[in-house]
Design an enzyme around this catalytic site. Structure first.
Site, PDB file in Angstrom:
ATOM      1  N   LYS A 121     -65.481 -25.267 -91.025  1.00 22.92           N
ATOM      2  CA  LYS A 121     -66.433 -24.147 -91.062  1.00 22.92           C
ATOM      3  C   LYS A 121     -65.745 -22.921 -91.653  1.00 22.92           C
ATOM      4  CE  LYS A 121     -69.058 -20.982 -88.048  1.00 22.92           C
ATOM      5  NZ  LYS A 121     -69.635 -20.706 -86.721  1.00 22.92           N
ATOM      6  N   ASP A 159     -69.190 -13.437 -89.362  1.00 22.24           N
ATOM      7  CA  ASP A 159     -70.439 -13.814 -88.695  1.00 22.24           C
ATOM      8  C   ASP A 159     -71.015 -12.604 -87.968  1.00 22.24           C
ATOM      9  OD1 ASP A 159     -72.542 -15.057 -87.465  1.00 22.24           O
ATOM     10  OD2 ASP A 159     -71.323 -16.343 -86.145  1.00 22.24           O
ATOM     11  N   LYS A 197     -75.269  -9.819 -83.646  1.00 23.10           N
ATOM     12  CA  LYS A 197     -74.369  -9.886 -82.493  1.00 23.10           C
ATOM     13  C   LYS A 197     -74.104  -8.482 -81.945  1.00 23.10           C
ATOM     14  CE  LYS A 197     -71.603 -13.973 -83.773  1.00 23.10           C
ATOM     15  NZ  LYS A 197     -71.872 -14.868 -82.648  1.00 23.10           N
ATOM     16  N   ASP A 223     -64.220 -16.474 -87.948  1.00 32.83           N
ATOM     17  CA  ASP A 223     -65.182 -17.585 -87.955  1.00 32.83           C
ATOM     18  C   ASP A 223     -64.940 -18.571 -89.110  1.00 32.83           C
ATOM     19  OD1 ASP A 223     -67.168 -18.673 -86.376  1.00 32.83           O
ATOM     20  OD2 ASP A 223     -68.825 -17.752 -87.487  1.00 32.83           O
ATOM     21  N   ASP A 225     -77.947 -16.932 -85.699  1.00 24.50           N
ATOM     22  CA  ASP A 225     -76.536 -16.917 -85.290  1.00 24.50           C
ATOM     23  C   ASP A 225     -75.977 -18.345 -85.138  1.00 24.50           C
ATOM     24  OD1 ASP A 225     -74.143 -15.803 -84.634  1.00 24.50           O
ATOM     25  OD2 ASP A 225     -74.729 -15.121 -82.630  1.00 24.50           O
ATOM     26  N   ARG A 275     -73.459 -24.706 -87.881  1.00 22.15           N
ATOM     27  CA  ARG A 275     -73.979 -26.078 -87.970  1.00 22.15           C
ATOM     28  C   ARG A 275     -74.771 -26.272 -89.258  1.00 22.15           C
ATOM     29  NH1 ARG A 275     -77.291 -25.283 -82.484  1.00 22.15           N
ATOM     30  NH2 ARG A 275     -75.430 -24.026 -82.147  1.00 22.15           N
TER      31      ARG A 275
HETATM   32  N1  BES Z   1     -69.305 -18.175 -84.532  1.00 20.46           N
HETATM   33  C1  BES Z   1     -70.148 -18.311 -83.412  1.00 20.46           C
HETATM   34  C2  BES Z   1     -69.484 -19.019 -82.245  1.00 20.46           C
HETATM   35  C3  BES Z   1     -68.360 -18.310 -81.551  1.00 20.46           C
HETATM   36  C4  BES Z   1     -68.599 -17.490 -80.476  1.00 20.46           C
HETATM   37  C5  BES Z   1     -67.052 -18.516 -81.959  1.00 20.46           C
HETATM   38  C6  BES Z   1     -67.539 -16.873 -79.837  1.00 20.46           C
HETATM   39  C7  BES Z   1     -66.015 -17.888 -81.320  1.00 20.46           C
HETATM   40  C8  BES Z   1     -66.243 -17.078 -80.266  1.00 20.46           C
HETATM   41  C9  BES Z   1     -71.373 -19.131 -83.780  1.00 20.46           C
HETATM   42  O1  BES Z   1     -71.821 -19.015 -85.082  1.00 20.46           O
HETATM   43  C10 BES Z   1     -72.484 -18.670 -82.897  1.00 20.46           C
HETATM   44  O2  BES Z   1     -72.815 -17.534 -82.943  1.00 20.46           O
HETATM   45  N2  BES Z   1     -73.025 -19.586 -82.116  1.00 20.46           N
HETATM   46  C11 BES Z   1     -74.081 -19.284 -81.218  1.00 20.46           C
HETATM   47  C12 BES Z   1     -74.985 -20.491 -81.116  1.00 20.46           C
HETATM   48  C13 BES Z   1     -76.279 -20.199 -80.397  1.00 20.46           C
HETATM   49  C14 BES Z   1     -77.070 -19.167 -81.142  1.00 20.46           C
HETATM   50  C15 BES Z   1     -77.055 -21.467 -80.259  1.00 20.46           C
HETATM   51  C16 BES Z   1     -73.508 -18.915 -79.868  1.00 20.46           C
HETATM   52  O3  BES Z   1     -72.510 -19.494 -79.452  1.00 20.46           O
HETATM   53  O4  BES Z   1     -74.046 -18.009 -79.243  1.00 20.46           O
HETATM   54 ZN    ZN Z   2     -70.325 -18.538 -86.463  1.00 20.48          ZN
HETATM   55 ZN    ZN Z   3     -73.125 -17.357 -85.386  1.00 20.67          ZN
END
Ligand code: BES
Ligand code: ZN
Ligand code: ZN
Length: 485
Positions: free
Chosen positions: A247, A252, A259, A270, A329, A333
């Site tokens: 990835k 992000d 966020k 990220d 967010d 994936r």
């Molecule tokens: N990059 C984030 C995940 C992340 C969070 C990595 C904290 C490192 C530390 C990812 O893209 C994300 O935001 N995922 C969401 C998924 C959700 C919206 C289903 C998350 O974890 O909130």
């Molecule tokens: Zn992310």
């Molecule tokens: Zn994200």
């Protein structure tokens, strides 16, 4: 950083400090000659016990070096590579304090010592001061005193060099480490290592490949998306081919589902998955490993703005599956899905491993000491888990629970990209599984370990590049198995 070895203590050249190790209450090696009295004194005085990571400094006229570091390894019976990494990590920190640039290290006579000692020292000795006006002074020379240490130490140095380069990529500004910057970095790898070839695929190629999900995530960004493909052929006679997909979200913001400040502060990390993959392929080449590895790195920024992809809209993946965006967010994936489907079609890999910072829920589930592992192959999962234990970059296998799949159902498209917050990491893995067909596949969610708020043991603060040693170990084991067959 230079590493030298010498077999005997009295053959060493003088350095800024000499490091002598103790198990709990006892010298690890009794062969200290005229240094024995000074090294035993702190134990006899009860000032130093030899507990794990305990460090004392002694000075004396009989010592050729300016100082001796006495280092505790903890009880002899529980000594392990991980304990050595922790202990010698403490030495690296002492070097900053005492401004030591060169070290002589009397190695414990343990077969795993040269590798573990170098890993601990170079990991904890990592410095990121690019944006500081005052620079730290790095360690420059290490001499390991012990027999047959050179080969293992040199290999560990090469792996740690790539780990620390990955850390630089992760820690660098997101406005510097853009998709184009990562592409340039990958090109330079191919110039440095003749057995690596790099292809940079631009936006036009991504459009031509119908990677609609990668394009959707990238559409709000100032920088165009890139698909970076790096191949290392260390065993051309073999059909075996590992594809690593990383990835590469260079920043992000969360997109329109923006966020919080707290959530966004670390999001230049990220692209940790992509950085880990680049470091793994670099290490494979630096060690001339007889394996075939391709890294496929979809990279872009998840930005907010007038062009950002929209909640509720439907986008079509390269594989033809349409996706309703229920959370902008959950972008990792999306870009991985298009890359995985390309990997399956273009390379027909013997195994496919994706790695990235996918979900915050992974950290809720496991804390910060484990990465999540999902796999459709017990064999692959077990081998990766075992490398995780061996390198202490640990994985915990999570279920691809079929019952949860219906949460991804959409009224308007073939699926959604996100569902309820429950089992968020599993939902993410189930989403990805749709794109890998029957290829043996593992998904590593490294969100818990990628970026550390504080230094911990021999791991530095911020970008950790945890995962590199794990994957290098896994590929090394595989090479051994092939030779056995
Ligand atoms: N990059 C984030 C995940 C992340 C969070 C990595 C904290 C490192 C530390 C990812 O893209 C994300 O935001 N995922 C969401 C998924 C959700 C919206 C289903 C998350 O974890 O909130
Ligand atoms: Zn992310
Ligand atoms: Zn994200």
């Amino acid at each position: 950083m230079q590493i030298h070895t010498t077999a005997y203590l009295d053959k060493r050249e003088v350095s800024d400090a000499l490091v002598i190790a103790y198990y709990k209450g006892q010298l690890v090696r009794p062969d200290l000659g005229h240094l024995e009295t000074i090294c035993q004194a702190p134990i006899h005085a009860g000032d130093f016990t030899g507990g794990l990571g305990e460090l004392a400094c002694v000075w004396g006229a009989e010592v050729e070096e300016k100082r001796i570091f006495l280092l505790g390894l903890g009880p002899e019976e529980s000594c392990s590579p991980e304990k050595l990494r922790i202990a010698y990590g403490a030495v690296a920190k002492a070097c900053f304090k005492y401004k030591c640039k060169s070290l002589n290290i009397l190695l414990p006579e343990l077969e795993y010592a040269p590798k573990a000692v170098v890993e601990g020292l170079l990991s904890a000795g990592y410095i990121f001061d690019l944006y500081k006006s005052e620079k730290e002074e790095p360690l420059e020379d290490i001499t390991l005193i012990g027999k047959d240490a050179l080969k293992a130490a040199d290999r560990a140095l090469r792996v740690m060099t790539s780990v620390n380069r990955a850390r630089d990529l992760i820690n660098g500004n997101a406005d510097t480490v853009t998709p184009q910057f990562l592409a340039q970095y990958a090109k330079e790898l191919s110039q440095e290592f003749p057995r690596i070839t790099t292809e940079i695929k631009d936006k036009a190629w991504i459009q031509h490949e119908n990677m609609g999900l990668l394009l959707a995530v990238a559409q709000g960004a100032k920088y165009d998306p890139q698909c970076i493909i790096c191949s290392y052929k260390g065993r051309p006679v073999s059909d075996e081919h590992t594809v690593l997909v990383g990835k590469g979200i260079t920043y992000d913001t969360g997109g329109l589902k923006l966020k919080s400040i707290e959530g966004m502060l670390s999001m230049r990390s990220d692209m940790s998955g992509a950085a880990v993959c680049l470091a793994v392929i670099e290490a494979c080449a630096a060690l001339s490993m007889p394996v075939n590895v391709t890294c496929l790195l979809p990279t872009c920024e998840n930005a907010i703005g007038k062009d950002a992809y929209k909640l509720g809209d439907v986008y079509k993946s390269r594989a033809g599956i349409t996706v309703e965006i229920t959370n902008t967010d959950a972008e990792g994936r999306l870009i991985l899905a298009d890359a995985l489907s390309y990997a399956v079609d273009a390379y027909n890999p013997t195994q496919l491993i994706d790695v990235g910072t996918l979900t915050g829920s992974m950290e809720i589930a496991l804390g910060n000491s484990y990465m999540g592992l999902f796999s459709n192959s017990d064999f692959l999962a077990e081998a990766l888990t075992s490398s995780g234990l061996h390198t202490h970059e640990r994985l915990w296998r999570m279920p691809l629970c079929e019952e949860y799949r219906e949460q991804l159902k959409s009224d308007v498209a073939d699926c959604k990209n996100a569902a309820t917050p429950k089992a968020g990491s599993i939902i993410c893995a189930l989403f990805l599984e749709q794109f890998v067909q029957n290829v043996p596949w593992a998904h590593i969610d490294m969100a818990p370990v990628a970026f550390a708020k504080d230094a911990r043991g021999y791991l530095p603060k911020n970008g950790t590049a945890v995962g590199v040693r794990l994957l290098v170990d896994y590929l090394e084991k595989q090479q051994r198995e092939q030779h056995d067959n």
